[in-house]
Design an enzyme around this catalytic site. Structure first.
Site, PDB file in Angstrom:
ATOM      1  N   HIS A  59       0.672  -1.691  -0.001  1.00 23.39           N
ATOM      2  CA  HIS A  59       0.085  -0.145  -0.318  1.00 23.39           C
ATOM      3  C   HIS A  59       1.113   1.348  -0.056  1.00 23.39           C
ATOM      4  O   HIS A  59       1.972   1.357   0.483  1.00 23.39           O
ATOM      5  CB  HIS A  59      -0.754  -0.071   1.158  1.00 23.39           C
ATOM      6  CG  HIS A  59      -2.222   0.866   1.224  1.00 23.39           C
ATOM      7  ND1 HIS A  59      -2.218   2.183   1.283  1.00 23.39           N
ATOM      8  CD2 HIS A  59      -3.266   0.810   0.350  1.00 23.39           C
ATOM      9  CE1 HIS A  59      -3.422   2.859   1.105  1.00 23.39           C
ATOM     10  NE2 HIS A  59      -4.181   1.901   0.728  1.00 23.39           N
TER      11      HIS A  59
ATOM     12  N   ASP B 264      -7.904  -6.149   0.138  1.00 24.99           N
ATOM     13  CA  ASP B 264      -8.583  -6.323  -0.868  1.00 24.99           C
ATOM     14  C   ASP B 264      -8.133  -8.248  -0.733  1.00 24.99           C
ATOM     15  O   ASP B 264      -8.179  -8.967  -1.883  1.00 24.99           O
ATOM     16  CB  ASP B 264      -7.601  -5.665  -2.083  1.00 24.99           C
ATOM     17  CG  ASP B 264      -8.512  -4.077  -2.669  1.00 24.99           C
ATOM     18  OD1 ASP B 264      -9.870  -4.720  -2.561  1.00 24.99           O
ATOM     19  OD2 ASP B 264      -7.693  -3.924  -3.004  1.00 24.99           O
TER      20      ASP B 264
HETATM   21  N1  CMC Z   1       3.625  -7.509  -4.823  1.00 28.27           N
HETATM   22  C1  CMC Z   1       5.615  -7.733  -5.088  1.00 28.27           C
HETATM   23  N2  CMC Z   1       6.319  -6.681  -5.151  1.00 28.27           N
HETATM   24  C2  CMC Z   1       5.651  -5.371  -4.591  1.00 28.27           C
HETATM   25  C3  CMC Z   1       4.177  -5.490  -4.035  1.00 28.27           C
HETATM   26  C4  CMC Z   1       3.712  -6.509  -4.364  1.00 28.27           C
HETATM   27  N3  CMC Z   1       2.474  -5.928  -4.464  1.00 28.27           N
HETATM   28  N4  CMC Z   1       3.918  -3.767  -3.924  1.00 28.27           N
HETATM   29  C5  CMC Z   1       5.176  -3.365  -4.000  1.00 28.27           C
HETATM   30  N5  CMC Z   1       5.955  -3.708  -4.425  1.00 28.27           N
HETATM   31  C6  CMC Z   1       7.181  -3.390  -4.465  1.00 28.27           C
HETATM   32  C7  CMC Z   1       7.199  -2.775  -6.413  1.00 28.27           C
HETATM   33  O1  CMC Z   1       7.504  -3.561  -6.955  1.00 28.27           O
HETATM   34  C8  CMC Z   1       8.691  -1.552  -4.771  1.00 28.27           C
HETATM   35  O2  CMC Z   1      10.486  -2.453  -5.264  1.00 28.27           O
HETATM   36  P1  CMC Z   1      10.882  -1.738  -6.027  1.00 28.27           P
HETATM   37  O3  CMC Z   1      10.927  -0.407  -4.961  1.00 28.27           O
HETATM   38  O4  CMC Z   1      12.736  -2.844  -5.920  1.00 28.27           O
HETATM   39  O5  CMC Z   1      10.690  -1.321  -7.281  1.00 28.27           O
HETATM   40  C9  CMC Z   1       8.400  -1.665  -3.908  1.00 28.27           C
HETATM   41  O6  CMC Z   1       7.465  -2.782  -3.410  1.00 28.27           O
HETATM   42  C10 CMC Z   1       7.989  -0.282  -3.854  1.00 28.27           C
HETATM   43  O7  CMC Z   1       6.471  -0.501  -4.358  1.00 28.27           O
HETATM   44  P2  CMC Z   1       5.299   0.687  -5.343  1.00 28.27           P
HETATM   45  O8  CMC Z   1       4.692   0.310  -6.717  1.00 28.27           O
HETATM   46  O9  CMC Z   1       6.555   2.070  -5.852  1.00 28.27           O
HETATM   47  O10 CMC Z   1       4.704   1.429  -4.366  1.00 28.27           O
HETATM   48  P3  CMC Z   1       3.317   2.498  -4.455  1.00 28.27           P
HETATM   49  O11 CMC Z   1       2.690   3.094  -3.737  1.00 28.27           O
HETATM   50  O12 CMC Z   1       3.845   3.321  -5.355  1.00 28.27           O
HETATM   51  O13 CMC Z   1       2.276   0.655  -5.195  1.00 28.27           O
HETATM   52  C11 CMC Z   1       0.784  -0.672  -4.933  1.00 28.27           C
HETATM   53  C12 CMC Z   1       0.826   0.705  -3.918  1.00 28.27           C
HETATM   54  C13 CMC Z   1      -0.993  -0.798  -3.526  1.00 28.27           C
HETATM   55  C14 CMC Z   1      -0.120   0.299  -6.359  1.00 28.27           C
HETATM   56  C15 CMC Z   1       1.293  -1.562  -4.820  1.00 28.27           C
HETATM   57  O14 CMC Z   1       1.930  -2.313  -3.695  1.00 28.27           O
HETATM   58  C16 CMC Z   1       0.543  -2.774  -5.490  1.00 28.27           C
HETATM   59  O15 CMC Z   1       1.143  -2.746  -6.877  1.00 28.27           O
HETATM   60  N6  CMC Z   1      -0.181  -3.619  -4.836  1.00 28.27           N
HETATM   61  C17 CMC Z   1      -0.765  -5.176  -5.116  1.00 28.27           C
HETATM   62  C18 CMC Z   1      -2.250  -4.492  -5.797  1.00 28.27           C
HETATM   63  C19 CMC Z   1      -2.574  -3.881  -5.075  1.00 28.27           C
HETATM   64  O16 CMC Z   1      -2.981  -5.006  -3.994  1.00 28.27           O
HETATM   65  N7  CMC Z   1      -3.602  -2.833  -4.751  1.00 28.27           N
HETATM   66  C20 CMC Z   1      -5.048  -2.275  -3.858  1.00 28.27           C
HETATM   67  C21 CMC Z   1      -4.849  -1.323  -2.612  1.00 28.27           C
HETATM   68  S1  CMC Z   1      -5.515  -1.454  -1.296  1.00 28.27           S
HETATM   69  C22 CMC Z   1      -6.518  -1.493  -1.695  1.00 28.27           C
HETATM   70  C23 CMC Z   1      -7.349   0.355  -2.452  1.00 28.27           C
HETATM   71  O17 CMC Z   1      -7.526   0.785  -1.326  1.00 28.27           O
HETATM   72  O18 CMC Z   1      -7.644   0.386  -2.878  1.00 28.27           O
END
Ligand code: CMC
Length: 460
Positions: free
Chosen positions: A313, A370
């Site tokens: 998140h 989720d």
């Molecule tokens: N699985 C594997 N690696 C991950 C994941 C994951 N679910 N989430 C983040 N990472 C890694 C990402 O690759 C990155 O690595 P690096 O620093 O080496 O490049 C690091 O963690 C930081 O991730 P980010 O994408 O820069 O973080 P963000 O804050 O932009 O993204 C997120 C947050 C929710 C989009 C992401 O964690 C994700 O894609 N999660 C899976 C989708 C998900 O479950 N979404 C529901 C969100 S909560 C419900 C809602 O309120 O909608």
């Protein structure tokens, strides 16, 4: 006690190239977090800030929801989400989010009645559905139908009139279950549902989704409670992508129905509300506990775009408090219904393994709301394609509360971010006859690139 923000001694910015300094005001928010007020920055220094995904930018002030992502705390108007999920119902939470306080019994009864009597859809709206393919994703229908409400309810699109704003707010909250259930029924080729006024919001949602006009429908109180709790857990989450979209759309003065349609569009993405559907697909793909290791390794791999859906998140660097309540609800629903879904076992093993895995620990990736909600919804009888619709129904009140708050905020301006321009400098125009015959290289960088090429998704 409610505390507003307090101006503080501020900050000094130094340009390391020229040694020039500028002073900017500071603010301390109600929970003690400090912010630099950069509004005078461009006019005094000519500098812009660069912050894709708004990772360090507070785009507005808000009294509605507070999240402490490090500690895993979520408060609505000061009340912990755990207390609201345990002791309130969805109408209580809607009132709280919209009006700032939990309602008295009289206020609650009157609000409840108001919502119950706005649940019908205009007859012509039913014909609007018929323009969609039966195979359309219900979220595609939601975007279209909610946007179309502005063509049906002209008495509530004047945003300068507080009464019209209020009417639109109540109308959208009241009609969302009917709009969602109608999308579902339409996909099945069944008659459109009819809301029944004696039922609560959650009961009505349940009967509109699953009853048929030829038979009496008996409400199962356990299912109705589970739906009510699910709606509470999704009701608001401060400036997430869809809420920010609603605020941005609304900042131009667009009508509320159009703004909520824009929120639904943003919610649909798999990084946001679409994650619940993606979690179930992922669990089906993983299949058995034996395969978990392989998928954890895929999540580690920088060159693989696979992410563990339902994990991570933007704000929470700890367990999402909504996920804890959802996990409990998941056990209750499955036990009461006597369902033995192997996906629950798989999800719990996956969670256990991920929570002791160095990659997930270092990056502070915990289960989010989720992760378990898909299993709950599946047990309740919803098909995967309806999961994000349920999220949208619950989140509607949050979108409206933020839209109303924004319109009443004296600091509000049309949202208009700037950019770091990285394209060509001014160049001489070439008429088509002078452009040569070799193909120009087209940049496809606008395509979703996922983790592989370093582009990250937005927060949910
Ligand atoms: N699985 C594997 N690696 C991950 C994941 C994951 N679910 N989430 C983040 N990472 C890694 C990402 O690759 C990155 O690595 P690096 O620093 O080496 O490049 C690091 O963690 C930081 O991730 P980010 O994408 O820069 O973080 P963000 O804050 O932009 O993204 C997120 C947050 C929710 C989009 C992401 O964690 C994700 O894609 N999660 C899976 C989708 C998900 O479950 N979404 C529901 C969100 S909560 C419900 C809602 O309120 O909608």
């Amino acid at each position: 006690m409610k505390k507003s923000d307090t101006p503080d001694s501020g900050f000094t910015l130094t340009d390391n190239q020229t040694g020039k300094t500028w002073k900017f005001p500071g603010h301390t928010g109600a929970m003690g977090n400090r912010l630099v007020d950069i509004r005078p920055m461009y006019s005094t220094s000519g500098l812009l800030t660069y912050d894709p995904g708004f990772t360090s930018t507070a785009a507005c002030k808000s009294d509605i929801t507070y999240i402490d992502g490090e500690k895993g705390i979520l408060l609505h108007r000061g009340y912990p989400i755990e207390d609201l999920a345990e002791h309130s119902d969805y109408m209580d939470v809607c009132y709280l989010l919209l009006y700032g306080e939990l309602p008295t019994p009289e206020q609650k009864a009157s609000f409840d009645t108001e919502i119950r009597y706005h649940t019908w859809l205009h007859e012509q709206l039913a014909r609007f559905y018929q323009g969609f393919m039966r195979s359309a994703h219900p979220m595609a229908i939601m975007v279209g139908v909610v946007g179309a409400l502005s063509a049906f309810y002209h008495d509530s699109t004047d945003i300068s009139d507080p009464e019209q704003r209020q009417l639109a707010a109540h109308r959208i909250i009241a009609k969302m279950p009917n709009i969602g259930a109608s999308a579902f029924k339409y996909s099945l080729g069944r008659p459109f549902p009819i809301p029944i006024n004696k039922y609560t919001y959650a009961e009505n949602l349940l009967q509109m989704m699953f009853s048929n006009p030829s038979e009496e429908y008996k409400i199962n109180p356990v299912l109705a409670k589970a739906i009510d709790r699910l709606l509470i857990l999704h009701a608001d989450h401060e400036q997430n992508a869809s809420t920010s979209t609603v605020r941005l759309a609304g900042s131009s003065g667009a009508n509320p129905y159009a703004c909520i349609a824009s929120g639904i569009a943003s919610l649909w993405g798999p990084a946001h509300g679409g994650a619940n559907e993606a979690v179930l697909n992922m669990l089906d793909e993983i299949g058995t506990v034996k395969n978990i290791k392989k998928y954890i390794a895929k999540a580690h791999d920088k060159d693989d775009s696979f992410r563990l859906m339902g994990f991570g998140h933007r704000v929470y660097k700890n367990y999402d408090p909504r996920a804890k309540v959802m996990q409990k609800s998941c056990h209750e629903v499955l036990t009461t219904l006597g369902i033995d879904d192997p996906r629950l076992e798989l999800a719990m093993r996956l969670e256990e393994i991920a929570l002791s895995d160095d990659y997930f620990l270092e990056k502070k990736l915990f289960p989010n709301v989720d992760f378990y909600s898909g299993i709950v919804m599946k047990a309740l009888g919803f098909p995967e394609s309806m999961f994000t619709v349920m999220f949208a129904i619950g989140r509607t009140v949050g979108w409206i509360a933020h839209w109303r708050e924004m319109l009443g905020d004296g600091d509000q301006k049309i949202g208009r971010p700037r950019q770091m321009y990285t394209g060509y400098k001014k160049r001489k125009y070439k008429p088509v006859s002078n452009r040569g015959h070799t193909q120009n290289k087209i940049s496809w960088s606008w395509l979703w690139r996922g983790k592989k090429n370093g582009t990250t998704a937005s927060e949910g």
